[in-house]
Design an enzyme around this catalytic site. Sequence first.
Site, short mmCIF file in Angstrom:
data_model
loop_
_atom_site.label_atom_id
_atom_site.label_comp_id
_atom_site.label_asym_id
_atom_site.label_seq_id
_atom_site.Cartn_x
_atom_site.Cartn_y
_atom_site.Cartn_z
N SER A 116 0.80 -1.23 0.00
CA SER A 116 0.00 0.00 0.00
C SER A 116 0.83 1.28 0.00
CB SER A 116 -0.95 -0.04 1.19
OG SER A 116 -1.89 0.97 1.08
N HIS A 117 0.76 2.02 1.09
CA HIS A 117 1.43 3.33 1.13
C HIS A 117 2.88 3.21 1.58
CE1 HIS A 117 -0.05 2.36 5.11
NE2 HIS A 117 0.87 3.15 5.60
N ASP A 288 -2.25 6.50 -3.20
CA ASP A 288 -1.13 5.70 -2.68
C ASP A 288 -0.76 4.60 -3.67
OD1 ASP A 288 -3.30 4.04 -2.25
OD2 ASP A 288 -2.59 3.31 -0.31
N ASP A 290 -1.26 1.42 -4.02
CA ASP A 290 -2.25 0.46 -4.50
C ASP A 290 -3.59 1.11 -4.86
OD1 ASP A 290 -2.68 0.94 -1.75
OD2 ASP A 290 -3.80 -0.92 -1.54
N ASP A 292 -5.94 2.82 -3.21
CA ASP A 292 -7.16 2.91 -2.40
C ASP A 292 -7.24 4.21 -1.61
OD1 ASP A 292 -5.13 2.07 -0.74
OD2 ASP A 292 -6.24 0.40 0.15
N ARG A 293 -6.12 4.94 -1.48
CA ARG A 293 -6.17 6.21 -0.75
C ARG A 293 -6.25 7.39 -1.70
NH1 ARG A 293 -2.24 6.13 4.44
NH2 ARG A 293 -2.76 4.02 5.14
N LYS A 389 -11.62 0.89 0.15
CA LYS A 389 -11.62 2.30 -0.15
C LYS A 389 -11.13 2.47 -1.58
CE LYS A 389 -7.26 2.88 2.44
NZ LYS A 389 -7.04 1.79 3.38
C1 VG1 Z 1 -3.19 2.63 8.31
C2 VG1 Z 1 -4.32 3.61 8.49
C3 VG1 Z 1 -5.66 2.90 8.38
C4 VG1 Z 1 -5.73 2.17 7.05
C5 VG1 Z 1 -4.54 1.24 6.91
C6 VG1 Z 1 -4.49 0.57 5.57
O1 VG1 Z 1 -3.23 1.67 9.34
O2 VG1 Z 1 -4.21 4.29 9.72
O3 VG1 Z 1 -6.69 3.84 8.52
O4 VG1 Z 1 -6.91 1.42 6.96
O5 VG1 Z 1 -3.33 1.98 7.06
O6 VG1 Z 1 -4.43 1.49 4.54
P1 VG1 Z 1 -2.26 1.75 10.61
O7 VG1 Z 1 -2.54 0.51 11.39
O8 VG1 Z 1 -0.87 1.87 10.08
O9 VG1 Z 1 -2.63 3.01 11.33
V1 VG1 Z 1 -3.63 1.07 3.13
O10 VG1 Z 1 -4.02 2.20 2.01
O11 VG1 Z 1 -2.00 1.11 3.71
O12 VG1 Z 1 -4.04 -0.51 2.82
CO CO Z 2 -3.47 1.58 0.14
#
Ligand code: VG1
Ligand code: CO
Length: 560
Positions: A116-117, A288, A290, A292-293, A389
């Site tokens: 992801s990010h 991001d 992937d 979704d953000r 998302k």
């Molecule tokens: C983070 C965010 C959370 C989000 C998750 C996955 O998690 O705070 O809101 O759902 O990333 O997003 P954490 O546990 O690091 O706070 V993604 O776009 O990285 O799949």
């Molecule tokens: Co993501």
Amino acid sequence: MSLSVEIVATTPYEGQKPGTSGLRKKVKVFTQANYTENFVQAILEANGAALAGSTLVVGGDGRYYCKEAAELIVRLSAANGVSKLLVGQNGILSTPAVSSLIRHNKALGGIVLTASHNPGGPENDFGIKFNCENGGPAPDAFTNHIYKITTEIKQYKLVRNLQIDISKVGVTSFDVAGKPFTVEVIDSVANYVRHMEEIFDFAKLKDFVSGKATGKPLKMRIDAMNGVTGSYVREIFLNRLGASESSVVHTTPLPDFGGLHPDPNLTYAKDLVDTVAQGDYDIGAAFDGDGDRNMIIGSKAFFVTPSDSLAVIAHYLEAIPYFQKNGVQGFARSMPTASAVDLVGRKLGKEVFEVPTGWKYFGNLMDAGRLCLCGEESFGTGSNHIREKDGIWAVLAWISVMQHTGKGIEDILKQHWSVYGRNYFTRYDYEECASDPCNDMMNTMEKAITDPAFVGKSYSSGGKTYKVKEADNFSYTDPVDKSVATKQGLRIVFEDGSRIVMRLSGTGSSGATVRLYIDSYEKENVLGQASVMLKPLIDIALEISQLPKFTGRNAPTVIT
Ligand code: VG1
Ligand code: CO
């Protein structure tokens, strides 16, 4: 020729426990002998009897090791009795596209290859997560099951000789131990684009974007940050909506994201923010890795907090054909997300839910028909069109709102605040801290705030005084299946409704990341500067948590 299944002996790896959204580790960890094999075998086995004869979707954000992992998943799936795989070309599928494909094809689930990010490349992160047949991230019970299997695993199954070229779209069928096995390599964007065209009025949006309807083209800067959305952005914004080439940047998905950190926030999407700040654009957006953000900024880089973005979209939902057709059910947000959407829900007479951090907690409510729009403060916005998302969806929603109101983003927000009041919100991230002191900090703070004497205490800073109304470690009972999630974040709620929330990230690949969230509501004073308005509460949060003492940090790595 019939291909044979090989049983390969293996031993468990420690720590294959999925976090907030899948398993994320350094590439070097995933590429250890049998590491990825073990985890994928566990995912497949966790599906039990349903796996035999099933269809699965496979794809990811194109980061380093995606293609190899996708090919490995093909060989493991074939050996474990899966009938058909839908694989994105070159292993590329955005997370929302996977969710859409699972639902559209009535697949058993999907394996999403992304961290992801988190940054990508040989020295950075890779990740694998499983989405279930509703298209959403596997719920806790399922990921706990996967984890349990990884701790006991003794063997995995592989069709070693199955060769497949996933760079070409097409269908290939194999005979695996006497049973048919099909791999369909699909165009990565086609299904998703079709889905967006069903949801939004593309003809209207095209007239708006091109300027045919208004006399001047919408000036957009869409930054795909070299993540997976690049291909989707080009097809949707350039080819379908007629935006000019200069409206999009960083649209080639790269294995290391070209060195960018594909996390759409004010720190890592600085290039976008600085460019839009010069005043030549009506809207800026970034995604991001992937897809979704999303981050939305208006002219001159006017920042829309994700909590506000959710509330504004909620207010204007009926401008979007999908909701005209399917109706508007309830709204939801994750606990740390500011409660701006609650106010819209209350006004419209809708149910509003507060769930733990992570998109997996929205799925049951959507499946039960109680939820149609939800979001997280971490730049996540989406609807029940899928169970993830969806970054591009969010931008299309915003452009629809702009088209509908005929207003710019800053004006839309100011109008919204004048009706509902404003939730000032900020998040401080302290990335890559040492784990032990952070755990000590959380334990110490939990003890302090759950002591009955804590309620009623007053804290003052910068001329403001806040009195504690309640404090806890957030726990959640799913209204649909009654499953319980405990220890989801420390929460202090003050009498005026302001909140301090603190939790440890569950998506990092090493060390600990502390997230501190501050939320404060003002009915009248809506045009202040968030950093100024929230300073007293931040100081109070640092005092109560003793964060500088425990972490040795005097400043966060990222401020949102
Ligand atoms: C983070 C965010 C959370 C989000 C998750 C996955 O998690 O705070 O809101 O759902 O990333 O997003 P954490 O546990 O690091 O706070 V993604 O776009 O990285 O799949
Ligand atoms: Co993501």
